[in-house]
Scaffold this motif. Structure first.
Motif, PDB file in Angstrom:
ATOM      1  N   ASP A  95       2.133  -6.358  -7.074  1.00 13.85           N
ATOM      2  CA  ASP A  95       3.428  -6.396  -7.757  1.00 13.85           C
ATOM      3  C   ASP A  95       3.934  -4.967  -7.926  1.00 13.85           C
ATOM      4  N   SER A  96       4.387  -4.604  -9.125  1.00 15.81           N
ATOM      5  CA  SER A  96       4.913  -3.266  -9.371  1.00 15.81           C
ATOM      6  C   SER A  96       3.800  -2.325  -9.825  1.00 15.81           C
ATOM      7  N   MET A  97       4.042  -1.022  -9.667  1.00 16.41           N
ATOM      8  CA  MET A  97       3.068  -0.012 -10.064  1.00 16.41           C
ATOM      9  C   MET A  97       3.003   0.072 -11.590  1.00 16.41           C
ATOM     10  N   PRO A  98       1.814   0.159 -12.173  1.00 17.69           N
ATOM     11  CA  PRO A  98       1.707   0.295 -13.628  1.00 17.69           C
ATOM     12  C   PRO A  98       2.448   1.534 -14.136  1.00 17.69           C
ATOM     13  N   MET A  99       3.016   1.426 -15.322  1.00 15.56           N
ATOM     14  CA  MET A  99       3.804   2.531 -15.870  1.00 15.56           C
ATOM     15  C   MET A  99       2.964   3.790 -16.051  1.00 15.56           C
ATOM     16  N   TRP A 100       1.706   3.622 -16.521  1.00 14.98           N
ATOM     17  CA  TRP A 100       0.874   4.798 -16.750  1.00 14.98           C
ATOM     18  C   TRP A 100       0.633   5.574 -15.460  1.00 14.98           C
ATOM     19  N   LEU A 101       0.530   4.840 -14.345  1.00 13.05           N
ATOM     20  CA  LEU A 101       0.297   5.496 -13.067  1.00 13.05           C
ATOM     21  C   LEU A 101       1.552   6.232 -12.599  1.00 13.05           C
TER      22      LEU A 101
ATOM     23  N   ASP B  89      -6.148  -5.940 -14.319  1.00 13.95           N
ATOM     24  CA  ASP B  89      -5.707  -6.611 -13.097  1.00 13.95           C
ATOM     25  C   ASP B  89      -6.629  -6.204 -11.965  1.00 13.95           C
ATOM     26  N   THR B  90      -7.557  -7.063 -11.608  1.00  7.55           N
ATOM     27  CA  THR B  90      -8.565  -6.700 -10.598  1.00  7.55           C
ATOM     28  C   THR B  90      -7.990  -6.637  -9.188  1.00  7.55           C
ATOM     29  N   ASP B  91      -6.769  -7.156  -8.973  1.00 10.75           N
ATOM     30  CA  ASP B  91      -6.122  -7.038  -7.668  1.00 10.75           C
ATOM     31  C   ASP B  91      -5.492  -5.655  -7.470  1.00 10.75           C
TER      32      ASP B  91
ATOM     33  N   GLU C 294       0.853  -1.178   0.000  1.00  7.38           N
ATOM     34  CA  GLU C 294       0.000   0.000   0.000  1.00  7.38           C
ATOM     35  C   GLU C 294       0.890   1.230   0.000  1.00  7.38           C
ATOM     36  N   ILE C 295       0.784   2.032  -1.050  1.00  4.11           N
ATOM     37  CA  ILE C 295       1.582   3.247  -1.184  1.00  4.11           C
ATOM     38  C   ILE C 295       0.619   4.427  -1.130  1.00  4.11           C
TER      39      ILE C 295
END
Length: 231
Positions: free
Chosen positions: A178-184, A135-137, A11-12
């Motif tokens: 996992d990792s944060m999406p690039m678009w975000l 990705d629903t998670d 959680e960020i």
């Protein structure tokens, strides 16, 4: 009392101005879907009572940022009757034979054997929540009107108290496995939004302690002036 399902998830947290939030919305519509509680795209209320020891040990320990944090809270979207009966009168709710919920109840029972806990802090807020289309998670939540109080600690009371963040701000939580999406990541950099460390209960407790200190300072000032006057 709803079941709690846990898994490895980060959680960020970020604090956004209202303008940054509005600038963010077009991307949300493209990559995310509102969750089931956001009926018609509207926010919904979340109401919590945090339990702690008489000397606030749990939140004081949490603010030290240990590797493992312990907390227990009562959260309600609708009726809290069963959970309140359990936490205040130790009356176990009917869980319908659910193995997962029984497991959770065993953990809470063990927690209560270790700590004598009481309701200590009320916190409520309005939330807009989204999950990823692919990705629903992957979840994003935006909370505003964070409100806390140290009295009337029941979810049956109306929501009122002191604001924990400025009225025009929103707390964004990025919940990822996992990792944060690039678009975000690119949008956050574009909007100059940077991650922060923020605990709702922690902030409320720090404000409470600060208010207690400020309450005592005028008394000390008066005593000093009196000593000076009589000198």
């Amino acid at each position: 009392m709803g079941a709690i399902q846990t898994f490895a998830r980060k959680e960020i947290k970020f604090l956004l101005t209202e303008q940054q939030y509005q600038d963010f919305l077009p991307l949300l519509e493209h990559y995310m879907n509102p969750d089931k509680f956001c009926v018609g795209g509207k926010e919904y209320g979340i109401y919590n009572v945090y339990y702690d020891t008489p000397d606030d040990f749990l939140i004081r320990e949490s603010l030290e940022k240990p590797d493992y944090k312990e907390k227990i809270r009562l959260r309600s979207y609708l009726s809290p009757a069963q959970a309140e009966a359990y936490l205040q009168e130790k009356i176990h709710p009917d869980l319908g034979g659910s193995y997962l919920q029984e497991q959770v109840m065993d953990e809470i029972d063990f927690f209560r054997q270790r700590y004598e806990i009481f309701p200590k802090q009320y916190i409520s807020y309005q939330r807009a929540a989204y999950f990823g289309k692919e990705d629903t998670d992957f979840r994003l939540t935006f909370d505003r009107a964070l409100t806390g109080r140290r009295s009337d600690l029941s979810l049956r009371q109306q929501s009122y108290g002191d604001l924990l963040i400025p009225e025009q701000m929103r707390l964004m939580e990025v919940k990822i496995a996992d990792s944060m999406p690039m678009w975000l990541a690119e949008e956050l950099a574009k909007l100059q939004v940077y991650k922060t460390s923020f605990s709702k209960y922690g902030k409320a407790y720090q404000m409470y302690v600060q208010n207690q200190l400020e309450w005592t300072r005028p008394q000390l000032t008066i005593e000093k002036r009196r000593r000076y006057d009589y000198a």
